[in-house]
Scaffold this motif. Structure first.
Motif, PDB file in Angstrom:
ATOM      1  N   GLU A   1      -5.536  13.768  -5.788  1.00  0.00           N
ATOM      2  CA  GLU A   1      -5.595  12.304  -5.723  1.00  0.00           C
ATOM      3  C   GLU A   1      -4.384  11.755  -4.974  1.00  0.00           C
ATOM      4  O   GLU A   1      -4.506  10.854  -4.143  1.00  0.00           O
ATOM      5  CB  GLU A   1      -5.636  11.733  -7.143  1.00  0.00           C
ATOM      6  CG  GLU A   1      -5.706  10.215  -7.185  1.00  0.00           C
ATOM      7  CD  GLU A   1      -5.734   9.681  -8.600  1.00  0.00           C
ATOM      8  OE1 GLU A   1      -5.358   8.502  -8.794  1.00  0.00           O
ATOM      9  OE2 GLU A   1      -6.108  10.453  -9.517  1.00  0.00           O
TER      10      GLU A   1
ATOM     11  N   GLU B   1      -4.247   9.002   3.598  1.00  0.00           N
ATOM     12  CA  GLU B   1      -4.921   7.765   3.986  1.00  0.00           C
ATOM     13  C   GLU B   1      -3.911   6.695   4.379  1.00  0.00           C
ATOM     14  O   GLU B   1      -4.129   5.932   5.329  1.00  0.00           O
ATOM     15  CB  GLU B   1      -5.807   7.271   2.842  1.00  0.00           C
ATOM     16  CG  GLU B   1      -7.081   8.081   2.664  1.00  0.00           C
ATOM     17  CD  GLU B   1      -7.919   7.600   1.483  1.00  0.00           C
ATOM     18  OE1 GLU B   1      -7.366   6.885   0.614  1.00  0.00           O
ATOM     19  OE2 GLU B   1      -9.117   7.948   1.436  1.00  0.00           O
TER      20      GLU B   1
ATOM     21  N   GLN C   1       1.791   3.429  -4.913  1.00  0.00           N
ATOM     22  CA  GLN C   1       0.563   3.609  -5.671  1.00  0.00           C
ATOM     23  C   GLN C   1       0.899   4.043  -7.097  1.00  0.00           C
ATOM     24  O   GLN C   1       1.945   4.653  -7.354  1.00  0.00           O
ATOM     25  CB  GLN C   1      -0.330   4.679  -5.017  1.00  0.00           C
ATOM     26  CG  GLN C   1      -0.737   4.375  -3.594  1.00  0.00           C
ATOM     27  CD  GLN C   1      -1.829   3.323  -3.516  1.00  0.00           C
ATOM     28  OE1 GLN C   1      -2.478   3.033  -4.513  1.00  0.00           O
ATOM     29  NE2 GLN C   1      -2.025   2.747  -2.341  1.00  0.00           N
TER      30      GLN C   1
ATOM     31  N   LYS D   1      -4.623  12.662  -1.155  1.00  0.00           N
ATOM     32  CA  LYS D   1      -5.604  11.838  -0.460  1.00  0.00           C
ATOM     33  C   LYS D   1      -5.030  10.455  -0.162  1.00  0.00           C
ATOM     34  O   LYS D   1      -5.140   9.953   0.965  1.00  0.00           O
ATOM     35  CB  LYS D   1      -6.887  11.718  -1.275  1.00  0.00           C
ATOM     36  CG  LYS D   1      -7.989  10.943  -0.549  1.00  0.00           C
ATOM     37  CD  LYS D   1      -9.285  10.954  -1.350  1.00  0.00           C
ATOM     38  CE  LYS D   1     -10.384  10.206  -0.577  1.00  0.00           C
ATOM     39  NZ  LYS D   1     -11.655  10.189  -1.331  1.00  0.00           N
ATOM     40  N   CYS D   2      -4.410   9.828  -1.146  1.00  0.00           N
ATOM     41  CA  CYS D   2      -3.791   8.514  -0.931  1.00  0.00           C
ATOM     42  C   CYS D   2      -2.661   8.608   0.095  1.00  0.00           C
ATOM     43  O   CYS D   2      -2.495   7.715   0.941  1.00  0.00           O
ATOM     44  CB  CYS D   2      -3.255   7.961  -2.249  1.00  0.00           C
ATOM     45  SG  CYS D   2      -4.529   7.498  -3.430  1.00  0.00           S
TER      46      CYS D   2
ATOM     47  N   GLN E   1       0.818  -1.212   0.000  1.00  0.00           N
ATOM     48  CA  GLN E   1       0.000   0.000   0.000  1.00  0.00           C
ATOM     49  C   GLN E   1       0.849   1.258   0.000  1.00  0.00           C
ATOM     50  O   GLN E   1       0.367   2.334  -0.289  1.00  0.00           O
ATOM     51  CB  GLN E   1      -0.937  -0.001   1.206  1.00  0.00           C
ATOM     52  CG  GLN E   1      -2.004  -1.087   1.162  1.00  0.00           C
ATOM     53  CD  GLN E   1      -2.970  -0.943   2.311  1.00  0.00           C
ATOM     54  OE1 GLN E   1      -3.102   0.107   2.907  1.00  0.00           O
ATOM     55  NE2 GLN E   1      -3.667  -2.018   2.630  1.00  0.00           N
TER      56      GLN E   1
END
Length: 230
Positions: free
Chosen positions: A181, A188, A167, A184-185, A164
């Motif tokens: 985008e 998170e 990305q 946000k990743c 994870q």
């Protein structure tokens, strides 16, 4: 968790403090002036009050003095203001305010002040046997998401996030969309890795907690997603 009354005539301040305190697990009631604050104090006994000094009808210091003289100052009160002088802060403290927060209020200072106030309430309510020595209160620990969820117990080791951490992003789009985008990743991932701890994520990313909180809201990040036990 505690019942906290927030009294401030600015809608933005009320909303921000409510979101932060709710995120920490507290029940929050809001009042925009002294009249609403009196009504809220009459309906229930809050565990703590965050009270703005400058309000249109009755200022916070006058309301604090009113509660003090009528025997209603039975809960810790933390004063807030962006324009108060040192003399005003000292006066409020002499009347009975526990502490004073200067606006803009950082999340770290807010949570530390709230925790100290609630610790004072718990110490006052704790029963003490006759003849038992008075023990000095222990300095409160920093109130974080993990402390609220575990009662101060140590957390298990952080789980390896594995793939994870990497990305793939679609780059054939406007810069702002691609950046949002990625961010946000990014957040998170760190929230999941740190078990939902806003304090640890702030330290890891180099952002002040209030700025971080607003950034996560702006990006639509689910703040409950990374919390352990959730």
């Amino acid at each position: 968790m505690a019942n906290i009354l927030v009294v401030d005539d600015e809608l933005g301040i009320r909303d921000l403090l409510s979101e932060i305190l709710n995120d920490e697990g507290h029940n929050v009631e809001l009042a925009e002036n002294a009249a609403q604050a009196r009504a809220a104090r009459g309906r229930s006994r809050p565990d703590l009050v965050l009270l703005d000094i400058w309000m249109p009808d009755t200022d916070g210091v006058t309301l604090l003095k009113e509660w003090s003289t009528t025997g209603l100052l039975s809960m810790p009160v933390i004063m807030m203001s962006g324009h108060a002088t040192i003399e005003t802060a000292v006066e409020a403290t002499k009347i009975g305010a526990q502490s004073f927060l200067e606006k803009p209020i950082t999340m770290q200072k807010l949570l530390k002040a709230v925790e100290a106030g609630l610790a004072r309430t718990q110490a006052a309510l704790a029963p003490r046997k006759a003849g038992a020595p008075v023990v000095a209160p222990v300095a409160p620990m920093e109130l974080t998401v993990e402390v609220a969820m575990t009662g101060g117990q140590p957390l298990p080791p952080v789980v390896d996030m594995g793939p994870q951490a990497r990305q793939l992003f679609e780059l054939d789009k406007p810069l702002r969309d691609a950046r949002d985008e990625f961010e946000k990743c990014y957040f998170e991932f760190h929230l999941a890795k740190e078990g939902g701890s806003m304090t640890r994520v702030a330290e890891k990313t180099g952002l002040e907690r209030t700025h971080l909180y607003r950034k996560l809201k702006q990006l639509g990040v689910d703040l409950s997603r990374g919390k352990r036990g959730g």
